[in-house]
Scaffold this motif. Structure first.
Motif, PDB file in Angstrom:
ATOM      1  N   UNK A  31       0.814  -1.211   0.000  1.00 48.10           N
ATOM      2  CA  UNK A  31       0.000   0.000   0.000  1.00 48.10           C
ATOM      3  C   UNK A  31       0.855   1.272   0.000  1.00 48.10           C
ATOM      4  N   UNK A  47       3.735   1.799   1.073  1.00 50.30           N
ATOM      5  CA  UNK A  47       4.703   1.984   2.157  1.00 50.30           C
ATOM      6  C   UNK A  47       5.774   0.919   2.006  1.00 50.30           C
ATOM      7  N   UNK A  87     -11.607  -6.538   0.314  1.00 53.65           N
ATOM      8  CA  UNK A  87     -11.249  -7.183   1.577  1.00 53.65           C
ATOM      9  C   UNK A  87      -9.740  -7.324   1.673  1.00 53.65           C
ATOM     10  N   UNK A 103      -8.078  -4.151   2.429  1.00 53.43           N
ATOM     11  CA  UNK A 103      -8.213  -3.817   3.848  1.00 53.43           C
ATOM     12  C   UNK A 103      -7.200  -4.602   4.670  1.00 53.43           C
ATOM     13  N   UNK A 104      -7.093  -5.870   4.358  1.00 53.07           N
ATOM     14  CA  UNK A 104      -6.179  -6.709   5.131  1.00 53.07           C
ATOM     15  C   UNK A 104      -4.744  -6.250   4.933  1.00 53.07           C
ATOM     16  N   UNK A 131      -3.727  -3.350   4.102  1.00 54.99           N
ATOM     17  CA  UNK A 131      -3.609  -2.074   4.807  1.00 54.99           C
ATOM     18  C   UNK A 131      -3.309  -2.282   6.274  1.00 54.99           C
ATOM     19  N   UNK A 132      -4.081  -3.194   6.819  1.00 51.91           N
ATOM     20  CA  UNK A 132      -3.954  -3.450   8.251  1.00 51.91           C
ATOM     21  C   UNK A 132      -2.574  -4.055   8.544  1.00 51.91           C
ATOM     22  N   UNK A 188      -0.059  -1.444   8.513  1.00 51.61           N
ATOM     23  CA  UNK A 188      -0.145  -0.648   9.726  1.00 51.61           C
ATOM     24  C   UNK A 188       0.532  -1.353  10.902  1.00 51.61           C
ATOM     25  N   UNK A 213       4.122  -1.227  10.589  1.00 53.62           N
ATOM     26  CA  UNK A 213       4.544   0.118  10.914  1.00 53.62           C
ATOM     27  C   UNK A 213       4.708   0.298  12.420  1.00 53.62           C
ATOM     28  N   UNK A 240     -12.660   3.591  13.345  1.00 50.47           N
ATOM     29  CA  UNK A 240     -11.653   2.926  12.514  1.00 50.47           C
ATOM     30  C   UNK A 240     -11.705   1.414  12.758  1.00 50.47           C
ATOM     31  N   UNK A 277      -9.640  -0.996  13.211  1.00 52.73           N
ATOM     32  CA  UNK A 277      -8.922  -1.679  14.286  1.00 52.73           C
ATOM     33  C   UNK A 277      -9.504  -1.317  15.661  1.00 52.73           C
ATOM     34  N   UNK A 306     -12.932  -7.971   8.174  1.00 50.52           N
ATOM     35  CA  UNK A 306     -12.951  -7.258   6.891  1.00 50.52           C
ATOM     36  C   UNK A 306     -14.017  -7.757   5.925  1.00 50.52           C
ATOM     37  N   UNK A 356     -17.809   4.600   4.260  1.00 49.36           N
ATOM     38  CA  UNK A 356     -16.544   4.927   4.911  1.00 49.36           C
ATOM     39  C   UNK A 356     -15.896   6.132   4.241  1.00 49.36           C
ATOM     40  N   UNK A 376     -11.868   7.982   3.763  1.00 49.52           N
ATOM     41  CA  UNK A 376     -10.432   7.841   3.986  1.00 49.52           C
ATOM     42  C   UNK A 376      -9.947   9.018   4.840  1.00 49.52           C
ATOM     43  N   UNK A 435       0.640   8.151  11.771  1.00 45.19           N
ATOM     44  CA  UNK A 435       1.665   7.111  11.664  1.00 45.19           C
ATOM     45  C   UNK A 435       1.178   6.028  10.702  1.00 45.19           C
ATOM     46  N   UNK A 436       1.687   6.081   9.472  1.00 46.56           N
ATOM     47  CA  UNK A 436       1.333   5.002   8.566  1.00 46.56           C
ATOM     48  C   UNK A 436       0.365   5.401   7.479  1.00 46.56           C
ATOM     49  N   UNK A 437      -0.211   4.425   6.847  1.00 47.07           N
ATOM     50  CA  UNK A 437      -1.065   4.673   5.673  1.00 47.07           C
ATOM     51  C   UNK A 437      -2.383   5.316   6.061  1.00 47.07           C
ATOM     52  N   UNK A 438      -3.086   5.927   5.094  1.00 49.40           N
ATOM     53  CA  UNK A 438      -4.413   6.485   5.379  1.00 49.40           C
ATOM     54  C   UNK A 438      -5.370   5.391   5.848  1.00 49.40           C
ATOM     55  N   UNK A 439      -6.316   5.784   6.663  1.00 50.37           N
ATOM     56  CA  UNK A 439      -7.205   4.787   7.257  1.00 50.37           C
ATOM     57  C   UNK A 439      -8.628   4.961   6.768  1.00 50.37           C
ATOM     58  N   UNK A 440      -9.329   3.844   6.801  1.00 50.99           N
ATOM     59  CA  UNK A 440     -10.747   3.862   6.440  1.00 50.99           C
ATOM     60  C   UNK A 440     -11.553   4.048   7.716  1.00 50.99           C
ATOM     61  N   UNK A 448     -15.283   4.089   9.268  1.00 53.71           N
ATOM     62  CA  UNK A 448     -16.629   3.639   8.919  1.00 53.71           C
ATOM     63  C   UNK A 448     -17.680   4.450   9.671  1.00 53.71           C
TER      64      UNK A 448
END
Lengths: 570, 111
Positions: free
Chosen positions: A10, A12, A44, A47-48, A50-51, A54, A57, B29, B31, B50, B64, B66, B71-76, B78
Motif C-alpha cells: 500500500x 509503504x 477485503x 483492507x487486510x 492495509x492493516x 499498519x 509500521x 476505525x 482496528x 474485513x 466509509x 479515507x 503514523x502510517x497509511x491512510x485509514x478507512x 466507517x
C-alpha cells in the motif's frame, strides 16, 4: 546476517527478512485463494493488506529495529487470523468433516488446490522432474522414474517428454514454492510445521550444498558443457542441426499436405489422410504436425539455450506449447478411433449383368489412366480433366478381384459384380457401396475390364472393393491377356504360362472352362526341366578336365575356371 | 459438528449486529472496532472482520471515508448510513425477541 527484501504494501516500503517474506507471501496467497477473485474480495484484501502495513509500521522503530523479521510476520498473522480461522467463523467448512485444509466455495477441486507442478531440487536424479511429478500426483518418485525409463525404451519418447517437462516446470526454489509443490499449502499450521522442521535441519545444508546443486540445475547448460566439454558441445550441435532439419522437413510436409487439401495438388501426400474428409483432414494434419514438431521444437530450443546461453522460454508460452502437444496427441488418438469407427460395418451389393455368349472369350484390362482417342465409352468423359498424373490417386481405386465360376454348358454366361464398402453403420456402408462405379465392357469376343474403379461424389476412402465373378458355361474357351493377370484370383496365370515353349514372350494364356473351374489349355512342357537340373548339378561338382596331348588342363572349382598350360621345356 | 455449526451461525448473526451497534455510536476505525469486539470476546482474529465490513458496506448499511493517519497509511473510517440505522432498529427489536425467546426456553428447561 540475514538477507532482506524490500516490499511495498500500500505504497509503504518495508524491509523484510527473506524467510519472513516467504511466510508472508504464502500467507497472502492463501488469503487470496480463500477470498476468491471478486470485486468484493479485492476490497477485503486491500483492507487486510492495509492493516498488515499498519501493524508492521507499529513494529518498526527508527534506529533500533528497521527490518521486519519472521517473528513479526508470525505475530501479525496470528493477530489477523489464518484461513482456517476465517472458515470457522464463516461456518463454511463445517458441513464437510474433513478439516481445515479443505476449502469450499470458490475452489471445488480441493485436493490439488495448493499443489503446483514444480521440479524438486532436493530429490533429483537429473532435473527433479520425476520427483516434482511424484509430489504432484502424491506417489513415490520411483514409479515415475520407472515409467520414464519404460517410455524411453519404447521408442525414446520419454526423453522428449522429460526435456519438455524440464523446460516447462519451474524449479521450486523458495520454501513457499516447495510447500506449494507438496500441496501442503492451504493453511499456516502446515507452513509453520514445515518451517520449524526446515529451520532445524534444512537451512544449514541448503545454504551449503543444496544451493550449489540448485544453481547447477538452474542452467542445464552448465551441467552439460561442464561434464562433456567440447564433445558435449559437438553432440549438441549435431542434435541442434538434426532437430532443425526435422522441423524444417515437418513444416514442408505440413504445408504441402495442406496445399493438397486446399486444391493445390502436389506429390507430397500422406496416404492415411485419405480416409478423412477435407475439414477433418486439416485438423488431423495440424494435430499430427504439432504432436511431432513440438518435441523437436523443445529439443531445438533447449539446445540453443545450452549452446548460446539464451534466456529460458517464457513459461506461459512453454506451458501453452505443452498443452498444445497433449491436446494434439489426444486429437490424433481421437481421429484414429473416429476413422476406425467408420470401418466397422461392411456392406456388399451384388449386381448381375449378362454377357453375350461367345465361343471364345478374351479377357483383358483397359488402363483407364491412358487416354485412348478412339474410345467411345462413357468412362472416358468422367476423367476428362483429372486424367493427368497424380491427380487420379484421389479418385481411382484398384482393389479389384476377378474370379471364374462354371455353369451349365447351355446356360447364358453372366458377370456378377460385388461392390463392397465400409462405414460406421450398415446403412452408411451400403450408401458408399452404391457409389462405386465399375463395369466391364464387352466388345464382341473381348471383355475389357477397366484397371481402376471410380467413386461417385468424390467419396472418402472406406476400403471399397469390387469383386467380379465371371460365370461361363462349361466348355467355353478363355484367353487371358497378361495385363489382367494381377486381378485374377484362384487360378495361377503364371503356372499356365510356364507351359508355353517361349514363356517369356508369351503375352496371353489359354484356358478351358471345366466342371472344376478354369483349366490351363496348354499341356505342360515335357522333360526340359530335368535336363537343366542335371546341368546345374554337374556344375556344382569341382572337376578337373584333362585335355591330353597339349598339356592343358581346365580346372573348375567353386565357380572358378582355371586353365593351366604347361609348356614342355625342351 | 452440528454443535459447532450452530455456534458459528449464532455468533455470525450476533457479530454483525454488534458491529452495526458499535459503528452506530459514531465514526470509527476498523482496528478500533476490532478492539471493541475483542474486549467483548466476540472476535478472535482480525481477518474475519474485513469480509463482514465489506458485506455490510456493499449492502448499503455502512459507508466509509479515507482519513490521513499520523503514523502510517491512510485509514478507512466507517460510519453507519440511514439504511443501516433502520436495519439496526429492526435488529434491536429482533434481539429483544430473541432474548425473550431464549430466556423463556431456558426457564422451561430449568423447571
Amino acid at each position: 546476517m540475514n538477507r532482506t527484501i524490500i516490499i511495498n504494501i500500500n505504497s509503504i516500503v518495508f524491509h523484510i527478512e527473506e524467510d519472513a517474506y516467504d511466510t508472508l507471501r504464502s500467507y497472502m496467497i492463501d488469503i487470496k485463494k480463500h477470498f476468491g477473485n471478486t470485486a468484493e474480495s479485492k476490497e477485503i484484501l486491500e483492507d487486510i493488506e492495509n492493516r498488515i502495513a499498519e501493524m508492521f509500521n507499529e513494529r518498526i522503530q527508527t534506529g533500533r529495529k528497521e527490518v521486519i523479521n519472521l517473528d513479526d510476520v508470525q505475530q501479525v498473522i496470528e493477530q489477523m487470523g489464518r484461513v482456517s480461522d476465517f472458515e470457522e467463523s464463516e461456518g463454511t467448512t463445517l458441513e464437510e468433516d474433513v478439516g481445515h485444509e479443505q476449502r469450499t466455495g470458490q475452489a471445488p477441486h480441493v485436493e490439488y488446490v495448493g499443489k503446483k507442478l514444480m521440479r524438486d531440487p532436493d530429490d533429483k536424479m537429473l532435473g527433479g522432474v520425476c520427483s516434482g511429478l511424484a509430489h504432484y500426483f502424491g506417489i513415490e518418485p520411483i514409479w515415475i522414474r520407472i515409467l520414464l525409463v519404460l517410455f524411453f525404451l519404447l521408442g525414446g519418447s520419454g526423453v522428449l517428454a522429460y526435456i519438455i517437462l524440464w523446460i516447462v516446470m519451474p524449479i521450486a526454489e523458495t520454501r513457499a514454492d516447495k510447500m506449494a509443490m507438496r500441496g501442503e499449502e492451504p493453511n499456516l499450521q502446515n507452513f509453520k510445521k514445515s518451517f520449524d522442521e526446515e529451520t532445524k535441519s534444512f537451512s544449514e545444508t541448503f545454504s551449503g550444498t543444496g544451493e550449489r546443486i540448485g544453481r547447477g540445475a538452474r542452467t542445464a547448460g552448465n551441467l552439460l558443457s561442464g561434464c562433456f566439454g567440447l564433445i558435449g558441445k559437438m553432440i549438441a550441435w549435431i542434435m541442434l542441426i538434426f532437430a532443425g532439419l526435422n522441423l524444417l522437413g515437418l513444416f514442408i510436409v505440413y504445408v504441402f499436405n495442406m496445399m493438397n487439401f486446399f486444391g493445390l495438388e502436389n506429390p507430397i501426400f500422406f496416404p492415411p489422410l485419405k480416409v478423412l474428409s477435407t475439414n477433418e483432414g486439416v485438423i488431423a494434419l495440424t494435430f499430427g504436425f504439432l504432436a511431432i514438431a513440438i518435441p523437436f521444437f523443445a529439443l531445438f530450443f533447449w539446445l540453443t539455450r545450452i549452446l548460446f546461453k539464451t534466456d529460458k522460454l517464457n513459461s506461459y508460452l512453454s506451458l501453452t506449447m505443452f498443452a498444445a502437444w497433449i491436446v494434439s496427441i489426444v486429437g490424433i488418438v481421437y481421429y484414429c478411433i473416429a476413422a476406425s469407427q467408420d470401418f466397422r460395418e461392411k456392406s456388399t451389393i451384388n449386381v448381375q449383368k449378362s454377357i453375350q455368349p461367345q465361343e471364345i472369350y478374351y479377357f483383358t484390362e483397359k488402363d483407364i489412366r491412358v487416354l485412348d482417342a478412339s474410345e467411345q465409352d462413357s468412362l472416358k468423359s468422367k476423367f476428362n480433366i483429372q486424367l493427368d498424373g497424380q491427380d487420379l490417386r484421389n479418385y481411382l481405386h484398384r482393389d479389384i478381384s476377378i474370379y471364374f465360376e462354371n455353369i451349365d454348358s447351355l446356360s447364358q454366361p453372366y458377370i456378377q459384380y460385388s461392390y463392397s464398402a465400409k462405414g460406421k453403420t450398415y446403412q452408411l456402408a451400403s450408401e458408399r457401396a452404391h457409389n462405386i462405379v465399375y463395369e466391364a465392357i464387352q466388345e464382341d469376343k473381348t471383355l475389357l475390364f477397366p484397371s481402376h474403379f471410380l467413386l461417385k461424389k468424390n467419396a472418402l476412402d472406406r476400403d471399397q472393393q469390387v469383386t467380379v465373378t465371371v460365370y461361363l458355361p462349361q466348355g467355353a474357351k478363355v484367353v487371358l491377356q497378361q495385363e489382367i493377370e494381377h486381378k485374377i484370383r484362384d487360378i495361377s496365370y503364371w503356372e499356365c504360362r510356364n507351359n508355353y515353349p517361349n514363356e517369356n514372350q508369351q503375352k496371353y494364356t489359354e484356358w478351358t472352362m471345366t466342371n472344376a473351374g478354369l483349366r490351363c489349355a496348354q499341356p505342360p512342357k515335357p522333360k526340359e526341366e530335368e535336363e537343366e537340373k542335371e546341368i546345374v548339378e554337374s556344375e556344382k561338382k569341382d572337376s578337373v578336365i584333362r585335355i591330353d596331348g597339349s598339356n592343358v588342363t581346365i580346372e573348375v572349382k567353386d565357380n572358378n575356371v582355371k586353365i593351366n598350360t604347361k609348356k614342355e621345356e625342351s | 459438528m452440528i454443535a459447532e455449526n450452530t455456534q458459528t451461525q449464532m455468533r455470525k448473526g450476533i457479530l454483525e449486529y454488534c458491529i452495526l451497534s458499535i459503528i452506530s455510536r459514531g465514526e470509527i476505525y476498523a482496528s478500533d472496532i476490532i478492539g471493541e469486539l475483542k474486549k467483548a470476546q466476540l472476535l478472535v482474529v482480525e481477518g474475519t472482520l474485513y469480509p463482514l465490513l465489506t458485506r455490510l458496506k456493499n449492502n448499503g448499511l455502512l459507508s466509509y471515508t479515507w482519513k490521513e493517519s499520523s503514523s502510517g497509511p491512510p485509514r478507512k473510517y466507517y460510519q453507519i448510513t440511514d439504511e443501516g440505522r433502520a436495519v439496526l432498529s429492526r435488529l434491536d427489536v429482533t434481539w429483544k425477541e430473541l432474548v425473550f425467546a431464549v430466556e423463556t426456553s431456558l426457564q422451561g428447561r430449568n423447571d
